[in-house]
Motif scaffolding. Structure first.
Motif, PDB file in Angstrom:
ATOM      1  N   ASN A  51     -57.878  38.508 -40.151  1.00  0.00           N
ATOM      2  CA  ASN A  51     -56.691  37.652 -40.181  1.00  0.00           C
ATOM      3  C   ASN A  51     -56.043  37.557 -38.802  1.00  0.00           C
ATOM      4  OD1 ASN A  51     -56.473  37.417 -43.280  1.00  0.00           O
ATOM      5  ND2 ASN A  51     -56.599  39.613 -42.915  1.00  0.00           N
ATOM      6  N   ILE A  52     -55.651  36.346 -38.440  1.00  0.00           N
ATOM      7  CA  ILE A  52     -54.938  36.126 -37.188  1.00  0.00           C
ATOM      8  C   ILE A  52     -53.446  36.187 -37.488  1.00  0.00           C
ATOM      9  CG2 ILE A  52     -54.550  34.540 -35.274  1.00  0.00           C
ATOM     10  CD1 ILE A  52     -57.196  33.177 -36.036  1.00  0.00           C
ATOM     11  N   ASP A  53     -52.747  37.141 -36.877  1.00  0.00           N
ATOM     12  CA  ASP A  53     -51.321  37.234 -37.151  1.00  0.00           C
ATOM     13  C   ASP A  53     -50.550  36.177 -36.358  1.00  0.00           C
ATOM     14  OD1 ASP A  53     -50.823  38.183 -34.564  1.00  0.00           O
ATOM     15  OD2 ASP A  53     -50.547  40.268 -35.179  1.00  0.00           O
ATOM     16  N   ALA A  54     -49.246  36.168 -36.483  1.00  0.00           N
ATOM     17  CA  ALA A  54     -48.422  35.110 -35.896  1.00  0.00           C
ATOM     18  C   ALA A  54     -48.533  35.044 -34.382  1.00  0.00           C
ATOM     19  CB  ALA A  54     -46.962  35.300 -36.308  1.00  0.00           C
ATOM     20  N   GLU A  55     -48.903  36.152 -33.748  1.00  0.00           N
ATOM     21  CA  GLU A  55     -49.016  36.185 -32.287  1.00  0.00           C
ATOM     22  C   GLU A  55     -50.444  35.966 -31.808  1.00  0.00           C
ATOM     23  OE1 GLU A  55     -47.136  38.673 -33.969  1.00  0.00           O
ATOM     24  OE2 GLU A  55     -45.471  37.289 -33.598  1.00  0.00           O
ATOM     25  N   GLY A  56     -51.407  35.962 -32.723  1.00  0.00           N
ATOM     26  CA  GLY A  56     -52.797  35.793 -32.323  1.00  0.00           C
ATOM     27  C   GLY A  56     -53.607  37.065 -32.315  1.00  0.00           C
ATOM     28  N   ASP A  57     -53.007  38.176 -32.728  1.00  0.00           N
ATOM     29  CA  ASP A  57     -53.751  39.427 -32.848  1.00  0.00           C
ATOM     30  C   ASP A  57     -54.547  39.435 -34.150  1.00  0.00           C
ATOM     31  OD1 ASP A  57     -52.878  40.650 -30.450  1.00  0.00           O
ATOM     32  OD2 ASP A  57     -50.958  41.173 -31.395  1.00  0.00           O
ATOM     33  N   VAL A 107     -71.178  39.143 -37.352  1.00  0.00           N
ATOM     34  CA  VAL A 107     -70.426  37.896 -37.180  1.00  0.00           C
ATOM     35  C   VAL A 107     -68.968  38.137 -37.560  1.00  0.00           C
ATOM     36  CG1 VAL A 107     -71.118  37.108 -39.492  1.00  0.00           C
ATOM     37  CG2 VAL A 107     -70.245  35.457 -37.842  1.00  0.00           C
ATOM     38  N   VAL A 108     -68.056  37.639 -36.740  1.00  0.00           N
ATOM     39  CA  VAL A 108     -66.626  37.793 -36.990  1.00  0.00           C
ATOM     40  C   VAL A 108     -65.989  36.415 -37.122  1.00  0.00           C
ATOM     41  CG1 VAL A 108     -64.420  38.604 -36.068  1.00  0.00           C
ATOM     42  CG2 VAL A 108     -66.493  39.993 -35.776  1.00  0.00           C
ATOM     43  N   VAL A 109     -65.438  36.159 -38.310  1.00  0.00           N
ATOM     44  CA  VAL A 109     -64.656  34.952 -38.562  1.00  0.00           C
ATOM     45  C   VAL A 109     -63.185  35.355 -38.506  1.00  0.00           C
ATOM     46  CG1 VAL A 109     -64.163  33.070 -40.182  1.00  0.00           C
ATOM     47  CG2 VAL A 109     -66.469  34.070 -40.086  1.00  0.00           C
ATOM     48  N   ALA A 110     -62.407  34.685 -37.679  1.00  0.00           N
ATOM     49  CA  ALA A 110     -60.970  34.972 -37.587  1.00  0.00           C
ATOM     50  C   ALA A 110     -60.207  33.751 -38.088  1.00  0.00           C
ATOM     51  CB  ALA A 110     -60.578  35.292 -36.145  1.00  0.00           C
ATOM     52  N   SER A 111     -59.326  33.952 -39.066  1.00  0.00           N
ATOM     53  CA  SER A 111     -58.656  32.824 -39.715  1.00  0.00           C
ATOM     54  C   SER A 111     -57.156  33.056 -39.831  1.00  0.00           C
ATOM     55  CB  SER A 111     -59.220  32.619 -41.131  1.00  0.00           C
ATOM     56  OG  SER A 111     -60.621  32.470 -41.120  1.00  0.00           O
ATOM     57  N   PRO A 112     -56.365  31.974 -39.741  1.00  0.00           N
ATOM     58  CA  PRO A 112     -54.932  32.076 -40.016  1.00  0.00           C
ATOM     59  C   PRO A 112     -54.668  31.946 -41.510  1.00  0.00           C
ATOM     60  CG  PRO A 112     -55.442  29.861 -39.268  1.00  0.00           C
ATOM     61  CD  PRO A 112     -56.739  30.619 -39.281  1.00  0.00           C
ATOM     62  N   HIS A 113     -53.963  32.911 -42.082  1.00  0.00           N
ATOM     63  CA  HIS A 113     -53.608  32.863 -43.502  1.00  0.00           C
ATOM     64  C   HIS A 113     -52.102  32.918 -43.732  1.00  0.00           C
ATOM     65  CE1 HIS A 113     -57.879  34.353 -43.992  1.00  0.00           C
ATOM     66  NE2 HIS A 113     -57.845  33.396 -44.887  1.00  0.00           N
ATOM     67  N   ASP A 168     -44.513  25.953 -34.974  1.00  0.00           N
ATOM     68  CA  ASP A 168     -44.488  24.714 -34.194  1.00  0.00           C
ATOM     69  C   ASP A 168     -45.802  24.575 -33.425  1.00  0.00           C
ATOM     70  OD1 ASP A 168     -44.118  25.667 -31.216  1.00  0.00           O
ATOM     71  OD2 ASP A 168     -42.685  26.848 -32.381  1.00  0.00           O
ATOM     72  N   ARG A 169     -46.031  23.378 -32.908  1.00  0.00           N
ATOM     73  CA  ARG A 169     -47.310  23.035 -32.289  1.00  0.00           C
ATOM     74  C   ARG A 169     -47.675  23.972 -31.133  1.00  0.00           C
ATOM     75  NH1 ARG A 169     -50.549  18.456 -32.020  1.00  0.00           N
ATOM     76  NH2 ARG A 169     -51.516  17.946 -30.016  1.00  0.00           N
ATOM     77  N   GLU A 170     -46.741  24.224 -30.238  1.00  0.00           N
ATOM     78  CA  GLU A 170     -47.047  25.046 -29.071  1.00  0.00           C
ATOM     79  C   GLU A 170     -47.349  26.487 -29.458  1.00  0.00           C
ATOM     80  OE1 GLU A 170     -45.191  26.258 -24.689  1.00  0.00           O
ATOM     81  OE2 GLU A 170     -44.115  24.864 -26.000  1.00  0.00           O
ATOM     82  N   THR A 171     -46.539  27.052 -30.366  1.00  0.00           N
ATOM     83  CA  THR A 171     -46.752  28.434 -30.794  1.00  0.00           C
ATOM     84  C   THR A 171     -48.088  28.573 -31.521  1.00  0.00           C
ATOM     85  OG1 THR A 171     -44.361  28.744 -31.036  1.00  0.00           O
ATOM     86  CG2 THR A 171     -45.788  30.334 -32.146  1.00  0.00           C
ATOM     87  N   ALA A 172     -48.387  27.609 -32.379  1.00  0.00           N
ATOM     88  CA  ALA A 172     -49.653  27.639 -33.121  1.00  0.00           C
ATOM     89  C   ALA A 172     -50.840  27.541 -32.169  1.00  0.00           C
ATOM     90  CB  ALA A 172     -49.692  26.512 -34.135  1.00  0.00           C
ATOM     91  N   THR A 173     -50.722  26.676 -31.172  1.00  0.00           N
ATOM     92  CA  THR A 173     -51.809  26.511 -30.208  1.00  0.00           C
ATOM     93  C   THR A 173     -52.043  27.791 -29.431  1.00  0.00           C
ATOM     94  OG1 THR A 173     -51.271  24.149 -29.975  1.00  0.00           O
ATOM     95  CG2 THR A 173     -52.633  25.137 -28.255  1.00  0.00           C
ATOM     96  N   ASP A 174     -50.965  28.397 -28.926  1.00  0.00           N
ATOM     97  CA  ASP A 174     -51.089  29.661 -28.178  1.00  0.00           C
ATOM     98  C   ASP A 174     -51.741  30.739 -29.040  1.00  0.00           C
ATOM     99  OD1 ASP A 174     -49.871  28.492 -26.002  1.00  0.00           O
ATOM    100  OD2 ASP A 174     -47.892  29.360 -26.393  1.00  0.00           O
ATOM    101  N   ARG A 175     -51.335  30.778 -30.282  1.00  0.00           N
ATOM    102  CA  ARG A 175     -51.852  31.782 -31.212  1.00  0.00           C
ATOM    103  C   ARG A 175     -53.358  31.618 -31.407  1.00  0.00           C
ATOM    104  NH1 ARG A 175     -50.232  31.233 -37.609  1.00  0.00           N
ATOM    105  NH2 ARG A 175     -51.352  33.055 -38.442  1.00  0.00           N
ATOM    106  N   VAL A 213     -57.283  24.011 -27.995  1.00  0.00           N
ATOM    107  CA  VAL A 213     -57.949  25.096 -28.720  1.00  0.00           C
ATOM    108  C   VAL A 213     -59.467  24.972 -28.575  1.00  0.00           C
ATOM    109  CG1 VAL A 213     -58.374  26.110 -30.996  1.00  0.00           C
ATOM    110  CG2 VAL A 213     -56.068  25.357 -30.385  1.00  0.00           C
ATOM    111  N   ALA A 214     -59.975  23.741 -28.724  1.00  0.00           N
ATOM    112  CA  ALA A 214     -61.422  23.521 -28.650  1.00  0.00           C
ATOM    113  C   ALA A 214     -61.953  23.793 -27.252  1.00  0.00           C
ATOM    114  CB  ALA A 214     -61.750  22.091 -29.068  1.00  0.00           C
ATOM    115  N   THR A 215     -61.204  23.428 -26.238  1.00  0.00           N
ATOM    116  CA  THR A 215     -61.626  23.701 -24.861  1.00  0.00           C
ATOM    117  C   THR A 215     -61.713  25.204 -24.622  1.00  0.00           C
ATOM    118  OG1 THR A 215     -60.631  21.637 -24.065  1.00  0.00           O
ATOM    119  CG2 THR A 215     -61.061  23.349 -22.429  1.00  0.00           C
ATOM    120  N   ALA A 216     -60.712  25.935 -25.110  1.00  0.00           N
ATOM    121  CA  ALA A 216     -60.735  27.400 -24.983  1.00  0.00           C
ATOM    122  C   ALA A 216     -61.914  27.985 -25.753  1.00  0.00           C
ATOM    123  CB  ALA A 216     -59.421  27.983 -25.488  1.00  0.00           C
TER     124      ALA A 216
END
Length: 583
Positions: free
Chosen positions: A428-434, A447-453, A459-466, A500-503
């Protein structure tokens, strides 16, 4: 058409109403039963005809639920469900489409404010009454205000995963009629758009009235909305199904016309006009010598119409795949000979995001892998949920649980034959991206799948950074369902996908197209953005049952909507190509 989905829907409604009424434990029992009923290989009405004991053979369906299922098949209702509806006269499906409003919230708002519908909910929020209810507050009230509009729109649309099987049932029925020369799905369903307003079906026949008479007798139809000599509309599975009958010489023209989006069709008509042609649902006509090309629908000499390919050929174009017909550059690409060779379902070699009974799946590792092998997959990854943000109760696995599961996966490898079994996790990806799984353990997994739950309202910027932080983690192989959306239920995150895709491309992380028809995340438009910046994508089913593995087609057609070719898709690679990417 089987009544399986109908019964499963009733069980899910039962679960929601029980939860709204404050009942513990039983709602999850009904939800698991609904899922098992939906995935069972035999139609539920056939089992019900054999009695309650036959129904009870379905995994997760006990004596009490089997009795209710038989009662529903025999009488059309469940007495206990009707009693729940009387006690809680709420539009539970509509209300729970509002992000953050679950069954318990519905029950509380009904009890305290008398809320029964979206209109009631919106009015209560605007009047500032929700914040006055114990346990709620200004934040909940604001959430309702912001999400009611989305819920209203969702209420008017049906998920592709619900509409497509119904459309395919109509095709099977109509193909069995002697009067039918050809039949095809049209509209947004044929473009594999994630939602649709209704179901469109097109038939070629010289016997329109005969086809219409048979169509209104389609076993799935519950009532007839209208019926004429060449058109009819019925209600089936809670959806409107529209049928149009045309003669064979105009079938291709009608199929093209009723499949393409408005923007696609307008652009084609303009291209026709520039060539002294007229294009409409009846064909392409040469009007170069006609004084008044607008005098009628069939003015001029018909030069195309029997097939879709002839319609495009008349305009100097190759046939454009239905998934691309959205007016977003596909006509220009076709004219330049630059249409992509879209990926096919058959190109998929395996599944890299699935679940078993170790977390919230309904079946063992062996059962899931056996089903994947039967499909012809070359490889299969077990990626059960880890504990962390968004996981409820005991669904997620701790690091110690995952180490124990690793031994079970290794043991299962001995009995698998040719299929390659991988062990992974959906962390699970937490609110900060950990991530919610330890780095030392992640390094040992295939294989590691990381997902936001959770925190899906960022907001857009915070979600993108995460998400950027997650895809740049050295152990993350796949960003699972990147926006976290649930179609018609919640919008999910709205990140800058290009960033996100570029990263992800730079980090060697794949972006998932989650093929669960409730998700289809990334959606087609965002897939195209990802592909354009060079990111790798992967179609995963997120299957929790063997039957859900078949949903891979929804993911592939979503990839096609994003202009994907096989080279863009991670799991179109063989085992060695996959291992090279993962390591």
């Amino acid at each position: 058409m089987s009544r399986t989905d109908e019964v499963a829907n009733r069980l899910e409604e039962f679960a929601d109403l029980l939860e709204a009424d404050g009942v513990e434990y039983k709602p999850n029992v009904y939800r698991r039963a609904a899922e098992s009923v939906r995935e069972h290989t035999r139609p539920i009405e056939d089992l019900a005809a054999e009695g309650e004991e036959a129904v009870a053979t379905i995994d997760g369906v006990g004596d009490a639920i089997s009795a209710k299922i038989v009662e529903y098949i025999d009488t059309g209702e469940i007495e206990e469900l009707e009693s729940l509806r009387e006690d809680l006269p709420v539009d539970i499906a509509a209300l729970t489409r509002v992000e953050g409003v679950g069954p318990k919230t519905v029950g509380t708002l009904f009890e305290e404010l008398g809320v029964t519908s979206l209109d009631d909910l919106a009015a209560a929020a605007e009047a500032g009454r929700i914040r006055e209810v114990k346990g709620f507050g200004p934040k909940t009230e604001q959430n309702v205000r912001e999400n009611v509009a989305f819920a209203r729109e969702a209420q008017a649309r049906e998920r592709l995963g619900d509409a497509r099987p119904l459309a395919e049932d109509a095709l099977r029925y109509l193909r069995g009629l002697n009067a039918v020369d050809a039949v095809e799905i049209a509209g947004s369903i044929r473009r594999w758009r994630d939602t649709t307003g209704d179901v469109d079906v097109l038939v070629a026949s010289a016997e329109g009235p005969e086809v219409i008479d048979a169509f209104v007798e389609w076993p799935a139809a519950t009532d007839t909305i209208e019926a004429g000599d060449s058109k009819a509309s019925v209600r089936a599975g809670g959806m409107r199904v529209d049928l149009r009958v045309v003669v064979s010489d105009e079938f291709g023209a009608a199929l093209q016309y009723f499949t393409g989006s408005k923007d696609h069709n307008v652009a084609l008509r303009n291209r026709a006009i520039a060539r002294d042609l007229k294009m409409n649902e009846y064909g392409v006509f040469d009007v170069s010598g006609v004084d008044d090309p607008d005098a009628g629908q069939r003015v001029g000499e018909r030069v195309a119409g029997g097939t879709e390919a002839s319609m495009y050929d008349a305009l100097g174009l190759p046939a454009i795949p239905p998934e691309l017909r959205e007016g977003t550059g596909e006509i220009e690409a076709a004219a330049a000979g630059e249409l992509p060779d879209l990926v096919a379902v058959e190109a998929v070699c395996g599944d890299l995001h699935t679940h078993t009974e170790w977390s919230d799946g309904g079946h063992s590792i062996a059962e899931m892998v056996t089903a994947a092998a039967a499909r012809g997959d070359d490889y299969y990854a077990v990626t059960d949920h880890a504990t962390g943000p968004g996981m409820v109760g005991s669904v997620g696995l701790t690091d110690d649980d995952l180490r124990e599961q690793a031994a079970a996966v290794d043991h299962a490898r001995g009995d698998l034959g040719d299929i390659t079994l991988l062990h992974g996790v959906e962390t699970n990806i937490d609110a900060e991206g950990d991530l919610s799984t330890g780095d030392d353990l992640l390094e040992t997994l295939d294989v590691v799948v990381a997902s936001p739950h959770a925190a899906l309202g960022q907001d857009r910027e915070t979600a993108t950074d995460r998400l950027v932080r997650a895809v740049e983690h050295p152990s993350v192989d796949i960003l699972g369902h990147p926006t976290g959306r649930l179609i018609t239920e919640r919008e999910g995150l709205t990140p800058d996908i290009e960033r996100v895709a570029t990263a992800a491309a730079d980090a060697g992380t794949a972006l998932e197209i989650n093929a669960d028809p409730a998700r289809l995340d990334l959606r087609g438009e965002l897939v195209r953005v990802a592909v354009d910046v060079g990111a790798t994508v992967v179609v995963d089913t997120d299957a929790h049952t063997p039957g859900a593995l078949e949903c891979v087609r929804y993911g592939v057609h979503t990839a096609r909507r994003g202009w994907c070719v096989a080279g863009d898709l991670l799991n179109a690679r063989g085992v060695e190509g996959l291992r090279s990417f993962l390591h």
